[in-house]
Design a protein around this motif. Structure first.
Motif, PDB file in Angstrom:
ATOM      1  N   LEU A  47      -7.614  37.302  33.083  1.00 44.41           N
ATOM      2  CA  LEU A  47      -8.294  37.864  32.173  1.00 44.41           C
ATOM      3  C   LEU A  47      -7.717  38.959  31.713  1.00 44.41           C
ATOM      4  CD1 LEU A  47     -12.132  37.065  33.463  1.00 44.41           C
ATOM      5  CD2 LEU A  47     -10.698  35.626  31.859  1.00 44.41           C
ATOM      6  N   HIS A  48      -7.927  39.301  30.308  1.00 46.32           N
ATOM      7  CA  HIS A  48      -7.592  40.585  29.829  1.00 46.32           C
ATOM      8  C   HIS A  48      -8.881  41.354  29.129  1.00 46.32           C
ATOM      9  CE1 HIS A  48      -3.044  40.595  30.166  1.00 46.32           C
ATOM     10  NE2 HIS A  48      -3.437  39.266  30.114  1.00 46.32           N
ATOM     11  N   PHE A  49      -9.903  40.588  28.955  1.00 45.78           N
ATOM     12  CA  PHE A  49     -11.052  40.923  28.440  1.00 45.78           C
ATOM     13  C   PHE A  49     -12.215  40.571  29.381  1.00 45.78           C
ATOM     14  CE2 PHE A  49      -8.171  40.678  24.961  1.00 45.78           C
ATOM     15  CZ  PHE A  49      -8.262  41.951  24.454  1.00 45.78           C
ATOM     16  N   VAL A  50     -13.182  41.511  29.493  1.00 53.58           N
ATOM     17  CA  VAL A  50     -14.588  41.001  30.226  1.00 53.58           C
ATOM     18  C   VAL A  50     -15.276  39.925  29.472  1.00 53.58           C
ATOM     19  CG1 VAL A  50     -16.553  41.940  30.976  1.00 53.58           C
ATOM     20  CG2 VAL A  50     -14.869  43.418  31.049  1.00 53.58           C
ATOM     21  N   HIS A  67      -6.665  41.287  34.633  1.00 53.79           N
ATOM     22  CA  HIS A  67      -5.845  42.266  34.196  1.00 53.79           C
ATOM     23  C   HIS A  67      -6.948  43.123  33.246  1.00 53.79           C
ATOM     24  CE1 HIS A  67      -2.570  40.067  35.416  1.00 53.79           C
ATOM     25  NE2 HIS A  67      -3.143  38.978  34.729  1.00 53.79           N
ATOM     26  N   LEU A  68      -8.054  43.573  33.869  1.00 55.08           N
ATOM     27  CA  LEU A  68      -9.191  44.204  33.205  1.00 55.08           C
ATOM     28  C   LEU A  68      -8.858  45.806  33.183  1.00 55.08           C
ATOM     29  CD1 LEU A  68     -11.983  41.899  34.140  1.00 55.08           C
ATOM     30  CD2 LEU A  68     -10.630  41.760  32.037  1.00 55.08           C
ATOM     31  N   ASP A  69      -8.008  46.371  32.410  1.00 52.70           N
ATOM     32  CA  ASP A  69      -7.781  47.791  32.411  1.00 52.70           C
ATOM     33  C   ASP A  69      -8.742  48.637  31.892  1.00 52.70           C
ATOM     34  OD1 ASP A  69      -6.869  47.242  30.215  1.00 52.70           O
ATOM     35  OD2 ASP A  69      -4.806  47.949  30.227  1.00 52.70           O
ATOM     36  N   PHE A  70      -9.563  48.058  31.081  1.00 55.66           N
ATOM     37  CA  PHE A  70     -10.515  48.992  30.473  1.00 55.66           C
ATOM     38  C   PHE A  70     -11.743  48.253  30.459  1.00 55.66           C
ATOM     39  CE2 PHE A  70     -12.811  49.744  26.175  1.00 55.66           C
ATOM     40  CZ  PHE A  70     -13.262  51.100  26.640  1.00 55.66           C
ATOM     41  N   LEU A  71     -13.005  49.162  30.874  1.00 55.85           N
ATOM     42  CA  LEU A  71     -14.224  48.606  30.895  1.00 55.85           C
ATOM     43  C   LEU A  71     -14.961  49.291  29.762  1.00 55.85           C
ATOM     44  CD1 LEU A  71     -15.817  48.583  34.561  1.00 55.85           C
ATOM     45  CD2 LEU A  71     -15.694  46.598  32.905  1.00 55.85           C
ATOM     46  N   PRO A  72     -15.334  48.087  28.706  1.00 55.55           N
ATOM     47  CA  PRO A  72     -15.954  48.712  27.271  1.00 55.55           C
ATOM     48  C   PRO A  72     -17.321  49.133  27.625  1.00 55.55           C
ATOM     49  CG  PRO A  72     -15.872  46.579  27.408  1.00 55.55           C
ATOM     50  CD  PRO A  72     -15.368  46.842  28.803  1.00 55.55           C
ATOM     51  N   PRO A  73     -18.055  49.965  26.548  1.00 53.52           N
ATOM     52  CA  PRO A  73     -19.499  50.053  26.640  1.00 53.52           C
ATOM     53  C   PRO A  73     -20.488  48.717  26.635  1.00 53.52           C
ATOM     54  CG  PRO A  73     -18.406  50.642  24.469  1.00 53.52           C
ATOM     55  CD  PRO A  73     -17.377  50.337  25.559  1.00 53.52           C
ATOM     56  N   GLY A  74     -21.282  48.831  27.396  1.00 52.17           N
ATOM     57  CA  GLY A  74     -22.389  47.776  27.538  1.00 52.17           C
ATOM     58  C   GLY A  74     -21.724  46.359  27.968  1.00 52.17           C
ATOM     59  N   GLN A  93      -7.821  51.385  34.652  1.00 47.61           N
ATOM     60  CA  GLN A  93      -7.541  52.809  34.349  1.00 47.61           C
ATOM     61  C   GLN A  93      -8.852  53.607  33.859  1.00 47.61           C
ATOM     62  OE1 GLN A  93      -4.298  53.118  31.762  1.00 47.61           O
ATOM     63  NE2 GLN A  93      -2.841  52.053  33.422  1.00 47.61           N
ATOM     64  N   THR A  94      -9.595  53.055  32.893  1.00 50.77           N
ATOM     65  CA  THR A  94     -10.509  53.660  32.255  1.00 50.77           C
ATOM     66  C   THR A  94     -11.943  53.142  32.164  1.00 50.77           C
ATOM     67  OG1 THR A  94      -9.057  54.479  30.817  1.00 50.77           O
ATOM     68  CG2 THR A  94     -10.939  55.138  30.104  1.00 50.77           C
ATOM     69  N   ILE A  95     -13.081  53.647  32.556  1.00 48.73           N
ATOM     70  CA  ILE A  95     -14.431  53.152  32.489  1.00 48.73           C
ATOM     71  C   ILE A  95     -15.252  53.925  31.212  1.00 48.73           C
ATOM     72  CG2 ILE A  95     -16.512  52.460  33.934  1.00 48.73           C
ATOM     73  CD1 ILE A  95     -14.977  52.864  36.383  1.00 48.73           C
ATOM     74  N   HIS A  96     -15.493  53.118  30.246  1.00 55.21           N
ATOM     75  CA  HIS A  96     -16.336  54.018  29.460  1.00 55.21           C
ATOM     76  C   HIS A  96     -17.886  54.415  30.016  1.00 55.21           C
ATOM     77  CE1 HIS A  96     -18.860  54.531  25.651  1.00 55.21           C
ATOM     78  NE2 HIS A  96     -17.667  54.750  25.219  1.00 55.21           N
TER      79      HIS A  96
END
Ligand SMILES: *[C@@H]1O[C@H](CO)[C@@H](O)[C@H](O)[C@H]1NC(C)=O
Length: 317
Positions: A47-50, A67-74, A93-96
């Motif tokens: 997966l590349h997106f949640v 491959h979820l390198d970013f956790l988006p808001p909500g 790398q990044t958690i919103h």
């Protein structure tokens, strides 16, 4: 205002964009396996997106090894019943700062083996029920007290295998329920900044498994020392923050001592001048000799400049 407005719009937007099959309950994302035991397994699915998830009954969500390198808001805002979230080995790398909104029931969060270097201070704020947090195997070089301070229920904290060289004990003082802390595998440095952590370790040894084998490297990088064995005396050379009284003394004494030394110089200088003047006065009655100017000076008119007055060496000096 815009901040809270977007918070309410976020779930609404997600609900409106859901597939129609949801009327009958909830759908399982095509990439995942949904069991009867309220567990959704989306791990190892490239997966590349949640995935978009809506299920108030879901309790366990496995999202590791993607491959979820970013956790988006909500990202999990429609999973209010979630108790356990596994997010290890994603290259995250990044958690919103709003990524964990809505996870007020979450008890266990595994963020291990990712690439986190820093966290936003408000990131964990919604996780009021969190018992267990793993940040092991990331790239954290520091940990600010504010980052974890909302986690009043936290019992288990894993920080091993990061890049921490120092940590203020304020991080741990704000975790009243803490029972187990793992600190191994960090490049701790035994300098002044680690003194409060060493003090905390001495009084909470039972909370840190293998505390006696925790090592820090001396600042000259030559020796390893057991952290729990570093006493208060080991940090005697470290500067302590100044008390207001010390500050006053320093601000008053500094200029005063400067003025005093200036006055001292002036007095000494005038004494010296007076003394030398007295000495010279004694030379006035001395014999003066006429001495020819040396030729090497190359003056043109010898008749005019051939003689000058010099005190004789016989004058007392
Ligand atoms: C979840 O799925 C992955 C990939 O199919 C599998 O390796 C793993 O064992 C599953 N985990 C659970 C708890 O079912």
């Amino acid at each position: 205002m815009a901040f809270s407005f977007s918070f309410f719009l976020l779930p609404l937007g997600l609900i409106l964009s859901l597939p129609p099959t949801l009327g009958s309950g909830w759908s399982c994302p095509s990439q995942c396996v949904c069991g009867q035991d309220r567990l959704v397994n989306c791990s190892r699915r490239e997966l590349h997106f949640v995935p978009r998830l809506l299920n108030p009954d879901m309790q366990v969500l496995l999202l590791g090894h993607n491959h979820l390198d970013f956790l988006p808001p909500g990202a999990f805002v429609l999973l209010p019943g979630l108790l356990s979230l596994e997010f290890q080995s994603n290259g995250l790398q990044t958690i919103h700062v709003q990524a964990f909104w809505g996870l007020g029931a979450l008890q266990s969060l595994d963020l291990s083996a990712n690439a986190l270097q820093t966290l936003d201070p408000g990131t964990f704020r919604p996780l009021r029920a969190l018992h267990s947090l793993s940040l092991a195997g990331n790239r954290l070089m520091r940990l600010e007290p504010m980052w974890l301070s909302p986690l009043l229920q936290l019992q288990n904290l894993s920080l091993q295998n990061n890049l921490l060289s120092s940590m203020d004990s304020g991080v741990l003082d704000r975790l009243p329920a803490l029972r187990v802390l793992n600190l191994h595998g960090n490049p701790w440095v035994c300098d002044c900044t680690i003194s409060s952590l060493c003090r905390w370790l001495r009084s909470h040894t039972h909370k840190v498994p293998g505390a006696e084998s925790l090592m820090c490297v001396s600042s000259d990088r030559l020796t390893l020392r057991p952290m729990a064995a570093l006493t208060e005396g080991s940090f005697n050379h470290c500067a302590h923050p100044l008390t207001p009284r010390e500050l006053v003394v320093i601000t008053v004494l500094g200029p005063l001592s400067f003025l005093a030394s200036l006055a001292g110089c002036l007095i000494f200088g005038s004494l010296l001048t007076a003394f030398r003047a007295r000495r010279q006065n004694c030379c006035v009655p001395c014999r003066r000799v006429k001495r020819p100017i040396p030729k090497t000076l190359g003056l043109d008119d010898p008749s005019k400049n051939s003689t000058t007055n010099f005190p004789t060496p016989s004058c007392p000096l």
